[in-house]
Design a protein around this motif. Structure first.
Motif, short mmCIF file in Angstrom:
data_model
loop_
_atom_site.label_atom_id
_atom_site.label_comp_id
_atom_site.label_asym_id
_atom_site.label_seq_id
_atom_site.Cartn_x
_atom_site.Cartn_y
_atom_site.Cartn_z
N VAL A 22 0.88 -1.17 0.00
CA VAL A 22 0.00 0.00 0.00
C VAL A 22 0.92 1.21 0.00
N SER A 23 0.67 2.13 -0.91
CA SER A 23 1.50 3.33 -1.00
C SER A 23 0.59 4.53 -1.20
N MET A 24 1.19 5.68 -1.48
CA MET A 24 0.40 6.87 -1.78
C MET A 24 1.31 7.90 -2.44
N TRP A 25 0.70 8.75 -3.22
CA TRP A 25 1.39 9.90 -3.79
C TRP A 25 0.79 11.15 -3.14
N SER A 26 1.57 11.81 -2.29
CA SER A 26 2.90 11.50 -1.82
C SER A 26 3.02 12.02 -0.40
N LEU A 27 4.12 11.68 0.30
CA LEU A 27 4.33 12.23 1.64
C LEU A 27 4.48 13.74 1.59
N ASN A 28 5.01 14.27 0.50
CA ASN A 28 5.12 15.73 0.36
C ASN A 28 3.77 16.41 0.54
N ARG A 29 2.69 15.72 0.14
CA ARG A 29 1.36 16.32 0.09
C ARG A 29 0.50 15.99 1.32
N ASP A 30 1.05 15.26 2.29
CA ASP A 30 0.25 14.78 3.41
C ASP A 30 0.08 15.85 4.49
N ALA A 31 -0.59 16.93 4.14
CA ALA A 31 -0.85 18.03 5.07
C ALA A 31 -1.94 18.91 4.49
N THR A 32 -2.68 19.56 5.36
CA THR A 32 -3.68 20.54 4.92
C THR A 32 -2.97 21.77 4.39
N CYS A 33 -3.47 22.32 3.31
CA CYS A 33 -2.88 23.54 2.77
C CYS A 33 -3.07 24.69 3.76
N THR A 34 -2.09 25.55 3.83
CA THR A 34 -2.13 26.69 4.75
C THR A 34 -2.03 27.99 3.97
N ALA A 35 -2.30 29.10 4.67
CA ALA A 35 -2.28 30.42 4.06
C ALA A 35 -0.94 30.66 3.36
N PRO A 36 -0.98 31.32 2.21
CA PRO A 36 -2.12 32.04 1.63
C PRO A 36 -3.10 31.16 0.86
N LEU A 37 -2.86 29.85 0.78
CA LEU A 37 -3.79 28.96 0.08
C LEU A 37 -4.97 28.62 0.99
N PRO A 38 -6.15 28.40 0.42
CA PRO A 38 -7.26 27.89 1.23
C PRO A 38 -7.00 26.43 1.60
N SER A 39 -7.67 25.93 2.62
CA SER A 39 -7.44 24.55 3.05
C SER A 39 -8.01 23.54 2.08
N VAL A 40 -9.03 23.92 1.31
CA VAL A 40 -9.65 23.03 0.34
C VAL A 40 -9.46 23.61 -1.06
N LEU A 41 -8.92 22.78 -1.96
CA LEU A 41 -8.61 23.23 -3.31
C LEU A 41 -9.07 22.20 -4.33
N THR A 42 -9.28 22.64 -5.55
CA THR A 42 -9.57 21.72 -6.65
C THR A 42 -8.43 21.69 -7.65
N VAL A 43 -7.31 22.31 -7.29
CA VAL A 43 -6.11 22.31 -8.12
C VAL A 43 -5.00 21.62 -7.34
N VAL A 44 -4.30 20.69 -7.96
CA VAL A 44 -3.28 19.90 -7.27
C VAL A 44 -2.11 20.77 -6.84
N GLN A 45 -1.66 20.55 -5.59
CA GLN A 45 -0.48 21.21 -5.05
C GLN A 45 0.58 20.15 -4.74
N THR A 46 1.86 20.54 -4.82
CA THR A 46 2.93 19.58 -4.52
C THR A 46 3.21 19.46 -3.04
N GLY A 47 2.78 20.46 -2.23
CA GLY A 47 3.14 20.46 -0.82
C GLY A 47 1.98 20.31 0.13
N CYS A 48 0.77 20.06 -0.36
CA CYS A 48 -0.39 19.85 0.51
C CYS A 48 -1.46 19.10 -0.27
N SER A 49 -2.45 18.55 0.46
CA SER A 49 -3.38 17.60 -0.15
C SER A 49 -4.57 18.24 -0.85
#
Length: 516
Positions: free
Chosen positions: A316-343
């Motif tokens: 079992v794996s996932m893409w990716s550990l880099n993204r395993d966090a809620t996005c923080t300001a200035p980004l909203p916590s919920v997005l419909t565009v993929v980020q490399t540093g948050c989910s």
């Protein structure tokens, strides 16, 4: 006339043999059928969890200090061909292997992870860049390129992420399979093992035809394929709480298992159901996927974890550990565009890695009193205490920490044979000092001083920035000078003590680290 009851029937010996054969066959079949019903189903095997880390993404993910067992084994990605030298391996097409050691501190960070009890795999290929076998047509050079990566990072397991144009390249696939057959043979001759996994795109119905062909090519070449990991992502579906993505992941995994079992059987290697599940992996893209309508939630992660334990998936794996966090300001916590540093989803303090990895086969790590990973394994009775460790300037890649030094953010130093990097400006704080929260420390542990390390070039400033050091001059605390362009600051009164030269009791000079 004779009555029917008194008539005798003559039985042919051939008929008797046929009847006995049928009865015998029925008895054997019946026994097999009853045994299949009565015998318990074999317990599923242990599932392994290992998440991907994008090595070249910004900001960098600190995989070297795992927060727990779910982060202890990582698949570092991606090694691809150098755009200018097709048979040379690089990280993402940006860093050669030595460049990655120098710029990304990759070798040191891997050593640090292993010191905590964790381990790494390396993934070749990926969506971007050109996979080595697609770029390098020389079989010997290709094998050498793969071997260079395996040897440098002392790998016992590799992942081949084959997608896009690489999946359509039949000649490249044949070269790739032949190379790894040779590399597995070399490892076996040396008394080692090399586990090879294939990571391939899947839909709800499993692998594409080209994906199946890729598996068959490896098996036909004689490669001992450890398993096939399905990229269970970007299905193009619309997800909701009533139509969760986990259902599609499960459907894809079920189909993939059938395909894997068939491919191995066609290659003369029939497996039991549990063994075939052990050769199947799933890798969802956590949070918001590349498809706007598709989102993998923490509830999906829990469902996939339960499915993996029930079936005994090999990975079992996932893409990716880099993204395993809620996005923080200035980004909203919920997005419909993929980020490399948050989910792109609100995780509310929870972790996808820990949810997917719950109760799976994990590599334990040794935490330190502050709750972060240790920089070294648990010391033995004969191990030297930190106070007994003496740092040698001749084998230290960075300046040795000085309590009087000033260190801007980003500065790297050595202390007790460990490399640290300043998170923010600091002076007087001992690296490695236990803190209640790791972010309270100005220092980030990078990893140990490695064999073969030598001092990095000292920083220099333009002539005239400070006065040149004068052997006859008298200097007091705070005075700054240049010696061969290298800046130093006086820690206390001195005369005739050359900056940068070790003296008993400590040098009166400290190296000045220029900001930026």
């Amino acid at each position: 006339m004779t009555s029917p009851s008194s008539q005798r029937t003559r039985v042919s010996p051939w008929r008797l043999l046929v009847v006995l054969a049928l009865v015998g066959g029925l008895g054997w079949t019946g026994t097999r059928t009853v045994a299949a019903i009565v015998a318990p189903t074999p317990d599923p095997g242990d599932s392994r969890f290992a998440a991907y880390v994008d090595v070249t993404a910004t900001p960098a993910f600190a995989f070297e200090t795992p927060s727990g067992p779910a982060q202890s084994t990582v698949a570092l990605s991606f090694v691809v061909a150098d755009p200018q030298s097709p048979c040379t391996p690089t990280w993402g097409g940006y860093y050669g292997l030595q460049d990655a050691a120098d710029v990304l501190e990759l070798d040191r960070r891997i050593a640090q992870l292993r010191a905590t009890g964790g381990d790494v795999w390396v993934s070749f290929g990926g969506q971007l860049g050109t996979e080595l076998s697609a770029a390098c047509s020389d079989p010997d050079a290709l094998r050498t390129a793969y071997r260079d990566v395996i040897d440098r990072y002392d790998l016992s397991r590799v992942d081949l992420d084959i997608e896009g144009t690489a999946l359509e390249d039949e000649a490249g696939a044949a070269r790739r399979a032949a190379a790894f057959k040779d590399l597995q043979d070399e490892a076996a001759d040396a008394g080692r093992s090399l586990d090879v996994w294939l990571t391939l795109p899947v839909g709800p119905d499993g692998l594409t035809d080209r994906g199946v062909t890729t598996v068959e090519t490896f098996l036909a070449a004689g490669v001992d394929v450890g398993g096939v990991n399905g990229m269970t992502m970007n299905f193009g579906v619309v997800t909701s709480p009533h139509e969760p993505l986990a259902d599609v992941v499960v459907s894809a995994a079920e189909a993939l298992r059938d395909q894997v079992a068939d491919a191995f059987a066609d290659a003369g290697r029939r497996m039991s159901t549990s063994d075939s599940w052990a050769r199947v992996g799933v890798t969802p893209m956590i949070g918001q996927s590349d498809v706007q309508s598709e989102r993998f939630t923490l509830a999906d992660a829990a469902a996939v974890n339960a499915f993996a334990k029930d079936r005994g998936l090999g990975l079992v794996s996932m893409w990716s550990l880099n993204r395993d966090a809620t996005c923080t300001a200035p980004l909203p916590s919920v997005l419909t565009v993929v980020q490399t540093g948050c989910s792109g989803v609100d995780q509310r303090g929870e972790s996808f890695a820990e949810t997917l990895a719950a109760d799976l086969d994990l590599q334990p790590v040794t935490p330190d009193p502050a709750g972060t990973a240790r920089s070294t394994p648990t010391p033995t009775a004969t191990a030297a205490s930190p106070a007994d460790v003496v740092d040698d300037p001749e084998t230290s890649p960075y300046p040795i920490w000085d309590p009087y030094g000033t260190y801007p953010a980003g500065t790297k130093i050595v202390w007790h044979k460990q490399v640290y990097q300043a998170r923010f400006w600091t002076s007087g704080v001992v690296p490695g000092t236990p803190v209640a929260n790791e972010w309270d420390s100005p220092w980030t542990l990078i990893g140990p001083v490695l064999p073969g390390d030598r001092p990095a070039p000292l920083p220099t400033l333009p002539a005239g920035t400070y006065p040149d050091w004068d052997a006859d001059g008298v200097y007091v605390a705070g005075d700054r000078v240049l010696l061969d362009g290298v800046p130093y600051e006086a820690k206390w009164w001195s005369q005739g003590q050359e900056p940068g030269t070790p003296v008993p009791g400590g040098s009166p000079w400290v190296l000045v680290i220029p900001a930026g």
